[in-house]
Design a protein around this motif. Structure first.
Motif, PDB file in Angstrom:
ATOM      1  N   ASN A   1     -19.872   0.215  71.837  1.00 22.71           N
ATOM      2  CA  ASN A   1     -20.983  -0.619  72.285  1.00 22.71           C
ATOM      3  C   ASN A   1     -21.064  -1.874  71.412  1.00 22.71           C
ATOM      4  O   ASN A   1     -21.973  -2.023  70.604  1.00 22.71           O
ATOM      5  CB  ASN A   1     -22.290   0.177  72.222  1.00 22.71           C
ATOM      6  CG  ASN A   1     -23.418  -0.521  72.948  1.00 22.71           C
ATOM      7  OD1 ASN A   1     -23.196  -1.466  73.692  1.00 22.71           O
ATOM      8  ND2 ASN A   1     -24.634  -0.060  72.729  1.00 22.71           N
ATOM      9  N   SER A   2     -20.096  -2.768  71.600  1.00 23.02           N
ATOM     10  CA  SER A   2     -20.026  -4.000  70.826  1.00 23.02           C
ATOM     11  C   SER A   2     -19.458  -5.100  71.711  1.00 23.02           C
ATOM     12  O   SER A   2     -18.625  -4.834  72.581  1.00 23.02           O
ATOM     13  CB  SER A   2     -19.129  -3.834  69.592  1.00 23.02           C
ATOM     14  OG  SER A   2     -19.618  -2.833  68.732  1.00 23.02           O
ATOM     15  N   PRO A   3     -19.849  -6.359  71.480  1.00 22.90           N
ATOM     16  CA  PRO A   3     -19.271  -7.459  72.248  1.00 22.90           C
ATOM     17  C   PRO A   3     -17.904  -7.855  71.712  1.00 22.90           C
ATOM     18  O   PRO A   3     -17.528  -7.480  70.592  1.00 22.90           O
ATOM     19  CB  PRO A   3     -20.284  -8.594  72.030  1.00 22.90           C
ATOM     20  CG  PRO A   3     -20.830  -8.327  70.663  1.00 22.90           C
ATOM     21  CD  PRO A   3     -20.880  -6.820  70.540  1.00 22.90           C
TER      22      PRO A   3
ATOM     23  N   GLY B   1     -19.199 -10.195  76.878  1.00 26.62           N
ATOM     24  CA  GLY B   1     -20.574 -10.510  76.533  1.00 26.62           C
ATOM     25  C   GLY B   1     -20.691 -11.714  75.625  1.00 26.62           C
ATOM     26  O   GLY B   1     -19.886 -12.645  75.662  1.00 26.62           O
TER      27      GLY B   1
ATOM     28  N   GLN C   1     -21.270  -7.014  81.788  1.00 26.07           N
ATOM     29  CA  GLN C   1     -21.618  -8.114  80.901  1.00 26.07           C
ATOM     30  C   GLN C   1     -20.405  -9.011  80.637  1.00 26.07           C
ATOM     31  O   GLN C   1     -19.575  -8.714  79.787  1.00 26.07           O
ATOM     32  CB  GLN C   1     -22.159  -7.578  79.569  1.00 26.07           C
ATOM     33  CG  GLN C   1     -23.556  -6.973  79.694  1.00 26.07           C
ATOM     34  CD  GLN C   1     -24.115  -6.654  78.330  1.00 26.07           C
ATOM     35  OE1 GLN C   1     -24.023  -5.505  77.871  1.00 26.07           O
ATOM     36  NE2 GLN C   1     -24.696  -7.633  77.663  1.00 26.07           N
TER      37      GLN C   1
ATOM     38  N   ILE D   1     -32.471 -10.249  73.600  1.00 29.70           N
ATOM     39  CA  ILE D   1     -31.681 -10.057  72.378  1.00 29.70           C
ATOM     40  C   ILE D   1     -32.577  -9.595  71.235  1.00 29.70           C
ATOM     41  O   ILE D   1     -32.208  -8.718  70.442  1.00 29.70           O
ATOM     42  CB  ILE D   1     -30.946 -11.356  72.008  1.00 29.70           C
ATOM     43  CG1 ILE D   1     -29.945 -11.730  73.103  1.00 29.70           C
ATOM     44  CG2 ILE D   1     -30.230 -11.211  70.676  1.00 29.70           C
ATOM     45  CD1 ILE D   1     -28.921 -10.681  73.385  1.00 29.70           C
TER      46      ILE D   1
ATOM     47  N   LEU E   1     -33.412  -5.973  71.512  1.00 31.81           N
ATOM     48  CA  LEU E   1     -32.289  -5.096  71.180  1.00 31.81           C
ATOM     49  C   LEU E   1     -32.022  -5.035  69.682  1.00 31.81           C
ATOM     50  O   LEU E   1     -31.193  -4.258  69.217  1.00 31.81           O
ATOM     51  CB  LEU E   1     -31.020  -5.568  71.918  1.00 31.81           C
ATOM     52  CG  LEU E   1     -31.027  -5.370  73.434  1.00 31.81           C
ATOM     53  CD1 LEU E   1     -29.808  -6.040  74.061  1.00 31.81           C
ATOM     54  CD2 LEU E   1     -31.045  -3.883  73.783  1.00 31.81           C
TER      55      LEU E   1
ATOM     56  N   TYR F   1     -23.752 -11.910  72.433  1.00 35.82           N
ATOM     57  CA  TYR F   1     -24.325 -11.131  71.337  1.00 35.82           C
ATOM     58  C   TYR F   1     -24.285  -9.645  71.637  1.00 35.82           C
ATOM     59  O   TYR F   1     -24.323  -8.816  70.729  1.00 35.82           O
ATOM     60  CB  TYR F   1     -25.765 -11.576  71.069  1.00 35.82           C
ATOM     61  CG  TYR F   1     -25.849 -12.970  70.509  1.00 35.82           C
ATOM     62  CD1 TYR F   1     -25.419 -13.248  69.217  1.00 35.82           C
ATOM     63  CD2 TYR F   1     -26.333 -14.020  71.279  1.00 35.82           C
ATOM     64  CE1 TYR F   1     -25.460 -14.523  68.710  1.00 35.82           C
ATOM     65  CE2 TYR F   1     -26.394 -15.301  70.775  1.00 35.82           C
ATOM     66  CZ  TYR F   1     -25.961 -15.555  69.489  1.00 35.82           C
ATOM     67  OH  TYR F   1     -26.000 -16.827  68.995  1.00 35.82           O
ATOM     68  N   THR F   2     -24.275  -9.316  72.920  1.00 34.79           N
ATOM     69  CA  THR F   2     -24.133  -7.926  73.326  1.00 34.79           C
ATOM     70  C   THR F   2     -22.942  -7.829  74.270  1.00 34.79           C
ATOM     71  O   THR F   2     -22.472  -8.822  74.813  1.00 34.79           O
ATOM     72  CB  THR F   2     -25.397  -7.419  74.041  1.00 34.79           C
ATOM     73  OG1 THR F   2     -25.598  -8.179  75.248  1.00 34.79           O
ATOM     74  CG2 THR F   2     -26.610  -7.552  73.150  1.00 34.79           C
TER      75      THR F   2
ATOM     76  N   ASP G   1     -25.503 -13.271  77.825  1.00 36.88           N
ATOM     77  CA  ASP G   1     -25.653 -11.819  77.743  1.00 36.88           C
ATOM     78  C   ASP G   1     -26.248 -11.230  79.013  1.00 36.88           C
ATOM     79  O   ASP G   1     -26.777 -10.119  79.002  1.00 36.88           O
ATOM     80  CB  ASP G   1     -26.520 -11.446  76.529  1.00 36.88           C
ATOM     81  CG  ASP G   1     -25.777 -11.661  75.216  1.00 36.88           C
ATOM     82  OD1 ASP G   1     -24.815 -10.921  74.959  1.00 36.88           O
ATOM     83  OD2 ASP G   1     -26.141 -12.584  74.474  1.00 36.88           O
TER      84      ASP G   1
ATOM     85  N   LYS H   1     -19.690  -4.636  75.646  1.00 33.53           N
ATOM     86  CA  LYS H   1     -19.193  -3.290  75.393  1.00 33.53           C
ATOM     87  C   LYS H   1     -17.750  -3.134  75.863  1.00 33.53           C
ATOM     88  O   LYS H   1     -17.246  -3.939  76.659  1.00 33.53           O
ATOM     89  CB  LYS H   1     -20.076  -2.243  76.092  1.00 33.53           C
ATOM     90  CG  LYS H   1     -20.045  -2.317  77.611  1.00 33.53           C
ATOM     91  CD  LYS H   1     -20.944  -1.271  78.254  1.00 33.53           C
ATOM     92  CE  LYS H   1     -22.384  -1.671  78.252  1.00 33.53           C
ATOM     93  NZ  LYS H   1     -22.686  -2.758  79.220  1.00 33.53           N
TER      94      LYS H   1
ATOM     95  N   ILE I   1     -30.677  -7.383  67.747  1.00 32.95           N
ATOM     96  CA  ILE I   1     -29.437  -8.025  67.302  1.00 32.95           C
ATOM     97  C   ILE I   1     -29.683  -8.836  66.037  1.00 32.95           C
ATOM     98  O   ILE I   1     -28.872  -8.872  65.123  1.00 32.95           O
ATOM     99  CB  ILE I   1     -28.863  -8.925  68.414  1.00 32.95           C
ATOM    100  CG1 ILE I   1     -28.634  -8.111  69.700  1.00 32.95           C
ATOM    101  CG2 ILE I   1     -27.578  -9.586  67.959  1.00 32.95           C
ATOM    102  CD1 ILE I   1     -27.699  -6.944  69.528  1.00 32.95           C
TER     103      ILE I   1
END
Length: 510
Positions: A288-290, A264, A240, A90, A93, A266-267, A214, A269, A95
């Motif tokens: 591209n978002s959880p 997901g 995910q 994380i 990435l 924190y991550t 994640d 999609k 976040i």
């Protein structure tokens, strides 16, 4: 006279300088509300202090949010990651910011603002209605024991069988007499979604780890039974924490694609995976978002081409439509947006008023976050489609911990009734409002009903289907006893040992 004017002017300038100094000094003091609105509304709708009580802000939400601003708060860092590997991934990435976005003084002013403005407790009026009996439905348990660790229940209309997925990875298959006739086991994870392909093969969405994480351990599987044994193959790997799938020919090439909500943590999609003549299904990103929770493939703007409707939860909670530009291209439009404390659970699309436009049925009440308290804004809502991208809330039924709502004509009178379940109900009420049936009486009014002993299970999942094949719709309820919010020990023990993970509400209309 000229000298007096000069002295007066100098004095004036001096006083003005003092005023500027004092005002600049005041402006240097952090303004908690201004900072909160600046930093707490970029990723989601602004959470007003009144949405939670002081204790929850102080001990739950604010320490959890501090890392989002690059701050480390005692006791928070160890609770937001499953393990060191996840934390490392994380961080890589990006976040969480590598350095603080706000100073310690600014953060303290944000905290002070919420603690000053938040109520000591949330005002939750006692239910104003009395739940009437549910005469047309008879509760029935399967003849064989099924543990109350159910993650999903689905009815296969082709084989006329019920599929029940469980947290450890097992799947039970029951016939219409509620007897277990088959089973299979996926050692990797429970299933979150299911599709029967003409009763000859089945597509199963394997969740991976069910708890917030994640990792990319989810998959889409295709299984079938050959010579008495279950065989399967992976269609898509490394998903995910996938929770929902919709099958459609997204790019109009004649091959069936699949849209997957990779929830997901924190991550995550929202993506569609392109079907072809081979087993290859390359990923095509949508967002591209959880937090993508569920989708529908229905025309929104009346151009004859189906669009993608999406419910987003976990943070930036919203209902959006992705307008279909053809060949897999989309343009996003946000229809409704909610604060993150709303806990979005499910939505459906129906024409409630018969005007030819799709309205929205919405259930919100997920309390599985850092704010484990009953909230007066949790419940069931209807948003009427007024056209021109405007949806107006015309109905709200308070329901603590509302998880899912289904609108169907259960009583055969031509309008849509609503069946709703709540995974986080108020267990102090009698009866426990973990299942509520809202009978449509017309003019946007609904009569609330329930069945005796609603506390037989902790209802996590629900399906409507004509299980007994008599022409009316029955209801399947799945129970998941594991609790992450305060629950009476006697209830937990009864659900755990009772082996009554599935309940059928058999419709006696016909």
């Amino acid at each position: 006279m000229r000298r007096f004017r000069t002295i007066w002017s100098s004095a004036t300038l001096f006083l003005m300088g003092l005023l500027v100094y004092w005002s600049c000094g005041e402006s240097r003091k952090p303004n908690g509300e201004v900072l909160a609105r600046q930093h707490c509304s970029g990723c989601h709708a602004f959470p007003e202090p009144e949405l939670l009580d002081k204790k929850t802000w102080k001990n739950g939400v604010l320490p959890y949010m501090a890392p989002r601003l690059g701050l480390s708060v005692a006791g928070s860092d160890s609770s937001i990651f499953q393990n060191y590997e996840e934390q490392k991934r994380i961080m890589e990435l990006g976040i969480f910011p590598e350095s603080p976005v706000v100073s310690q003084a600014e953060w303290e002013s944000i905290v002070a603002y919420y603690l000053q403005k938040a109520p000591d407790s949330l005002l939750r009026p006692a239910p104003q209605d009395t739940l009437l009996p549910l005469p047309n439905f008879t509760p029935k348990h399967p003849k064989d024991p099924i543990a109350a660790t159910v993650t999903s229940v689905r009815y296969d209309q082709f084989t006329r069988q019920i599929w029940v997925s469980q947290r450890p990875g097992g799947v039970f298959i029951m016939n219409r007499n509620l007897q277990i006739v088959d089973s299979l086991f996926n050692p990797e994870s429970p299933f979150s979604d299911f599709r029967s392909v003409s009763g000859e093969s089945w597509d199963l969405l394997s969740m991976g780890m069910m708890d917030p994480n994640d990792d990319s351990k989810g998959a889409l599987l295709s299984i079938k039974k050959e010579n008495g044994n279950w065989r399967g193959k992976r269609l898509i790997n490394k998903l995910q924490r996938p929770v929902h799938a919709t099958w459609a020919d997204v790019n109009e090439d004649g091959y069936e694609d699949v849209i997957v909500c990779e929830y997901g943590n924190y991550t995550g999609k929202l993506a569609w995976y392109q079907g072809s003549a081979t087993d290859s299904m390359p990923q095509r990103m949508i967002e591209n978002s959880p937090g993508a929770r569920m989708t529908y493939w229905k025309d929104y703007d009346g151009d004859g081409r189906k669009d993608l409707w999406v419910l987003w939860a976990q943070g930036d909670e919203q209902i959006s439509v992705y307008l279909n530009g053809g060949k897999g291209n989309f343009a996003k439009k946000v229809l409704l947006r909610f604060p993150p404390t709303y806990g979005s659970g499910s939505f459906e699309l129906h024409d409630f008023n018969g005007d030819g436009k799709l309205d929205i049925l919405y259930a919100n009440g997920d309390n599985g976050d850092k704010s484990y308290l009953l909230k007066p804004y949790h419940g069931i809502r209807i948003f009427m489609n007024k056209g021109k991208d405007k949806f107006e809330e015309t109905f709200f039924y308070p329901l603590d911990g509302a998880t899912q709502a289904l609108a169907r004509d259960f009583d055969g009178d031509g309008d849509l009734d609503i069946a709703a379940i709540a995974f986080f109900p108020d267990f102090s009420l009698s009866p426990v409002r973990s299942f509520v049936y809202l009978e449509n009486k017309g003019n946007n009014t609904f009569l609330p009903r329930t069945f005796a002993e609603t506390n037989r299970g902790r209802w996590l999942t629900m399906e409507a289907a004509d299980i007994d094949e008599d022409g009316d719709l029955d209801l399947l309820l799945g129970s998941f006893y594991l609790a992450i919010t305060p629950t009476a020990k006697e209830d937990l023990e009864r659900w755990k040992t009772g082996n009554k993970g599935v309940l059928i509400l058999e419709n006696k209309l016909r």
